[in-house]
Design an enzyme around this catalytic site. Structure first.
Site: not given
Ligand code: PA5
Length: 447
Positions: A289, A424, A310
């Site tokens: 990310e 989303k 393996h």
């Molecule tokens: O790193 C990030 O920002 C995302 O992976 C969020 O943690 C994830 O989408 C969950 O978001 P939230 O804590 O707002 O529910």
């Protein structure tokens, strides 16, 4: 004191030492931006000084809440996804007995996870599993609006309210969310839940050392003080005034940057300890990310050896030369299991008699490293002394710091994730969420 060391000598055939050293000024400059706030995404740098800024009273408060939940529930369901899930899951897996669920006296209170998927069967089976056990929940969402945990929470909340009434439920639900924004904050305030705040300047994937990770881990009986201590040690080892030559995180960032420039597009995080499998999942989110944007970034993949030797071993040895490996190596096992001499030796393993399995594993690790290097897979090694809370804390912060430096070296904003929104939007449109009608129509025509 915990110990973590880095070696990059097995990338030399691909990246000569002088080329690596030449990156020192770039890495130092990127490191400096994390402290002076002159880089992209500079409103999300709270994680940099997080370990040293955690107060003892905060840990005490988390420990009290954890004890309270443990005292009233046989099972605590932790709801969250992505950065609000993977840190706790990773540390819990790393520090738990692999067969705890089979023990008559379990070594840890039971923590189960929900909201990290939308699987109907997972939710059904979870509800079945806890139907005769007392339950409580910790619901975690920074935005307070993420669909997966919101869906899970609606169901778990209803179950808790059905069993314990509204008032009882308010004692059994703890929310970890934004200080002021989001549906979860509104709901928690209205229902009177105990809440913890995720600081504004700490993004989800950097939040394991906030209540997001610390509360579920404390509930599970993990020594969160030791975890934080390990992170504090690494914070010092990679701190503001530590230059490249002494900074293992900057050196790791340089090695992976150099390998990327040489055309390696995939980094495989490997370990010979299955308990570290979820550390790799956490690491994949952290790097995936943070760096995977603007058509750039190493693709983070992971394997657990020797199991995956393996399955994926063939490809790693002889497939396309696209990747390098980073091995998280553990110097010492916690327990001793020794192979015995066998008179008949029908399995022909007497050459191993008297040896610990850990020694066999170590030779597998060294042999694999050399075989992969010979096969054109450069190898970085990150070694920790043992798997305990302090070393895991150290490892987490090491990867976070390296990720910040690395993202800046790549010239992206390592602290946003705009690409996560695309699915989303489509999901909401296909589910007829008000306001998405036109997109819904257009998408349905394409299906
Ligand atoms: O790193 C990030 O920002 C995302 O992976 C969020 O943690 C994830 O989408 C969950 O978001 P939230 O804590 O707002 O529910």
């Amino acid at each position: 004191m915990a110990k973590l060391s880095l070696s990059t000598d097995k990338i030399r055939e691909c990246v000569p030492q002088q080329e690596l050293e030449a990156l020192a000024p770039l890495m130092d400059a990127c490191h400096a931006k994390l402290y002076d706030g002159s880089g992209k995404g500079n409103d999300f740098l709270g994680w940099v000084s997080l370990p040293s800024s955690i107060k003892s009273w905060e840990l005490d408060d988390i420990a009290r809440t954890a004890q309270n939940l443990q005292s009233m529930a046989e099972v605590v369901i932790v709801i969250g996804i992505g950065g609000s899930y993977l840190g706790a899951k990773a540390v819990l897996e790393a520090l738990s007995d692999s067969f705890d669920s089979l023990k008559t006296v379990r070594t840890r209170p039971v923590v189960l996870f929900a909201g990290q998927n939308l699987s109907e069967d997972y939710m059904y089976e979870l509800l079945q599993a806890v139907k005769d056990r007392s339950i409580a929940t910790v619901v975690i969402s920074k935005s307070g609006t993420t669909t997966e945990p919101a869906v899970a929470f609606r169901i778990i909340k209803e179950e808790i309210e059905f069993r314990y009434g509204k008032e009882g439920a308010a004692q059994r639900i703890v929310a970890v969310t934004d200080a002021a924004k989001g549906a979860l904050r509104t709901l928690a305030d209205r229902e009177g839940y105990k809440t913890y705040v995720i600081p504004d300047n700490v993004g989800g994937r950097f939040s394991v050392l906030t209540p997001v990770g610390l509360l579920p881990l404390a509930v599970a009986g993990i020594d969160i003080r030791a975890l934080v201590k390990g992170a504090q040690e690494m914070e010092k080892m990679t701190g503001k005034d530590v230059k490249y030559a002494d900074n293992p995180a900057a050196q790791y960032a340089a090695a992976r940057y150099a390998l990327y420039q040489k055309g390696k597009k995939i980094e495989i995080l490997a370990s010979f300890e299955p308990k570290l499998q979820y550390i790799a999942e956490w690491w994949k989110q952290l790097y995936g990310e943070s760096e995977g944007k603007e058509n750039k970034g190493l693709f983070p993949a992971s394997v657990v050896f020797t199991s995956d030797l393996h399955s994926m071993g063939q490809y790693i040895q002889q497939g396309e030369r696209l990747f390098f490996e980073t091995v998280v190596s553990v110097a010492n096992a916690e327990h001793v299991v020794t192979l015995k001499h066998d008179e008949e030796n029908l399995d022909q393993l007497n050459f191993l008699a008297g040896k610990r399995i850990g020694e066999v594993n170590r030779m597998a690790e060294l042999g694999t490293m050399l075989a992969h290097v010979d096969g054109g897979v450069p190898n970085i090694k990150v070694e920790i002394e043992r798997i305990d809370a302090e070393h895991i804390g150290m490892l987490l912060y090491f990867f976070e710091m390296a990720c910040g430096i690395s993202g800046y070296a790549l010239d992206v904003n390592p602290f946003d994730q705009p690409g996560v929104e695309a699915y989303k939007k489509n999901m909401f449109a296909l589910l007829n969420k008000p306001g998405y009608e036109e997109e819904g129509e257009a998408l349905r025509r394409r299906l």
